[in-house]
Design an enzyme around this catalytic site. Structure first.
Site, PDB file in Angstrom:
ATOM      1  N   HIS A 196       0.828  -1.211   0.000  1.00 59.42           N
ATOM      2  CA  HIS A 196       0.000   0.000   0.000  1.00 59.42           C
ATOM      3  C   HIS A 196       0.862   1.261   0.000  1.00 59.42           C
ATOM      4  O   HIS A 196       0.905   1.976  -0.983  1.00 59.42           O
ATOM      5  CB  HIS A 196      -0.995   0.038   1.168  1.00 59.42           C
ATOM      6  CG  HIS A 196      -1.952  -1.093   1.176  1.00 59.42           C
ATOM      7  ND1 HIS A 196      -2.823  -1.344   0.140  1.00 59.42           N
ATOM      8  CD2 HIS A 196      -2.192  -2.058   2.102  1.00 59.42           C
ATOM      9  CE1 HIS A 196      -3.546  -2.412   0.418  1.00 59.42           C
ATOM     10  NE2 HIS A 196      -3.176  -2.870   1.601  1.00 59.42           N
ATOM     11  N   ASP A 205      -4.942  -8.036  -3.465  1.00 64.41           N
ATOM     12  CA  ASP A 205      -5.266  -7.773  -2.066  1.00 64.41           C
ATOM     13  C   ASP A 205      -6.596  -8.394  -1.643  1.00 64.41           C
ATOM     14  O   ASP A 205      -6.701  -9.600  -1.443  1.00 64.41           O
ATOM     15  CB  ASP A 205      -5.244  -6.268  -1.821  1.00 64.41           C
ATOM     16  CG  ASP A 205      -5.313  -5.894  -0.337  1.00 64.41           C
ATOM     17  OD1 ASP A 205      -5.299  -6.804   0.504  1.00 64.41           O
ATOM     18  OD2 ASP A 205      -5.390  -4.703  -0.023  1.00 64.41           O
TER      19      ASP A 205
END
Length: 417
Positions: free
Chosen positions: A257, A308
């Protein structure tokens, strides 16, 4: 020896025609553009396989369900805990197998699985303490995707907080016991992960780093502003700086991220040659924010993409989203070119590389008329346009997207029952 004649293929940063490839032992042994010899034809544009550098396989069961409630990352997390509570080795192998099959059908030929659900719901280990990790290994082997199992250290419910009841099955007590359990995993590609600076206390970080020396180490980093604020309040450091202080950054490390960084964080990542895994379809699904992709790239930080939470499983959409999010943030176009994105996030069709080949239909409603080049793939194609996938020299997807969907529906249905 297996040979294919690729109508168009991405080779040496350009699309070449009539590319003949030969495969032995799962590796490309010959790559010949403008070939005169024949071989099994693959019509369309063939790309190297994509690497999925961040996955939570069980989150696939949440798709569609979490959209029924508004809120934030933190309210979404409660729904995720509900799904995690339902997992056992039998349901997980089914769900992961179907999820990994979806990844292959989309063009991902390798996946880094950030695995943090370890024990029974009350925290008691299974008879095989790595039963859920071994379920993931079995699922990947069944469908033919290359799996890097990133066993995740998860010890706290927040900085200075114990694990909540929903988090009990994630924890091992301390990093030493986590490392002892990881050492018993039966798989040839095992790495580790620091779930986050929220979940691993500062004094436990060096143990995780030492246990993973020479292997891949991943960590969620600065996904939420609240994480940064809590870390600064507790330690006087950003999450990136705290990881650097523990020796966790480096060429074998991937920061996942990295959405809310400060300038010093970017410098630390660049100086240490730490990679960043961007997950734009998840970041937008959760309302996390737009990460500093171009800033990272300009600083020399390597980037990759991950699916993810499985809100979307589509490498074309992830690559496209990196550029499109940059356009929104900068209000200018062309922040990344198609060739640049492919080079960063896919493999290579070259002698000595794994024989990972993803063939895309150039005549679909999405790609028709776009031309046989890299722009058709990155800015027009979707996972639905993939017609065949070869991974390690083996055909792992034959174009039947319907079968993949049926298997997913069955596996997800079993979990929620």
């Amino acid at each position: 020896m297996t040979a294919y004649l690729l109508e168009h293929a991405w080779v040496d940063r350009a699309v070449r025609d009539r590319v003949r490839v030969e495969i032995e032992g799962g590796v490309l042994t010959a790559v010949e553009p403008d070939a005169t010899q024949t071989a099994t034809p693959l019509r369309g544009l063939t790309l190297p396989g994509f690497a999925n550098t961040h996955s939570h396989a069980f989150h696939r069961a949440l798709r569609g369900r979490t959209q029924r409630r508004s809120g934030t990352f933190w309210t979404w997390r409660e729904q995720m805990y509900d799904a995690a509570a339902r997992l056992d080795p039998e349901t997980y192998v089914d769900l992961a197998r179907a999820t990994y099959a979806e990844m292959l059908a989309a063009g991902y030929t390798s996946v880094s699985e950030f695995h943090y659900v370890h024990h029974q719901p009350d925290g008691t280990p299974y008879d095989d303490p790595n039963a859920l990790g071994h379920a993931l290994v079995a699922a990947a082997e069944a469908v033919g995707i290359r799996l890097i199992l990133l066993d995740t250290c998860y010890l706290a419910g927040g900085i200075g907080q114990p694990l909540s009841p929903a988090q009990q099955r994630f924890g091992d007590g301390d990093a030493d016991r986590w490392a002892e359990r990881v050492a018993e995993i039966e798989h040839d590609r095992v790495g580790g992960a620091i779930h986050s600076v929220r979940a691993v206390p500062r004094d436990q970080l060096p143990t995780v780093v030492a246990a993973m020396r020479g292997r891949q180490l991943h960590a969620h980093v600065s996904e939420q502003p609240a994480e940064n604020e809590a870390c600064r309040a507790a330690y006087g450091l950003t999450p990136t700086a705290l990881l650097a202080d523990a020796g966790a950054l480096g060429p074998d490390t991937t920061a996942v991220h990295a959405t809310h960084l400060v300038d010093d964080d970017v410098r630390l990542l660049a100086r240490s040659d730490t990679e960043v895994s961007l997950c734009p379809t998840t970041e937008r699904d959760l309302g996390d924010g737009i990460g500093p992709a171009r800033v990272l790239t300009d600083a020399g930080v390597r980037i990759s993409v991950g699916s993810d939470s499985q809100a979307v499983v589509d490498p074309f959409e992830e690559l496209r989203a990196v550029e499109m999010d940059e356009r929104l943030a900068s209000r200018s176009r062309g922040r990344y070119g198609a060739a640049d994105l492919l080079t960063r996030c896919a493999g290579r069709i070259a002698v000595g590389e794994p024989a990972d080949l993803v063939t895309v239909d150039l005549d679909s409603p999405r790609t028709a008329g776009t031309g046989a080049d890299e722009h058709a793939a990155v800015f027009a194609a979707t996972a639905a346009d993939v017609t065949q996938v070869v991974a390690g020299g083996r055909v792992v997807f034959d174009g039947d997207h319907g079968r993949v969907g049926r298997d997913l529906a069955a596996a997800i249905g079993r979990l929620w029952r």
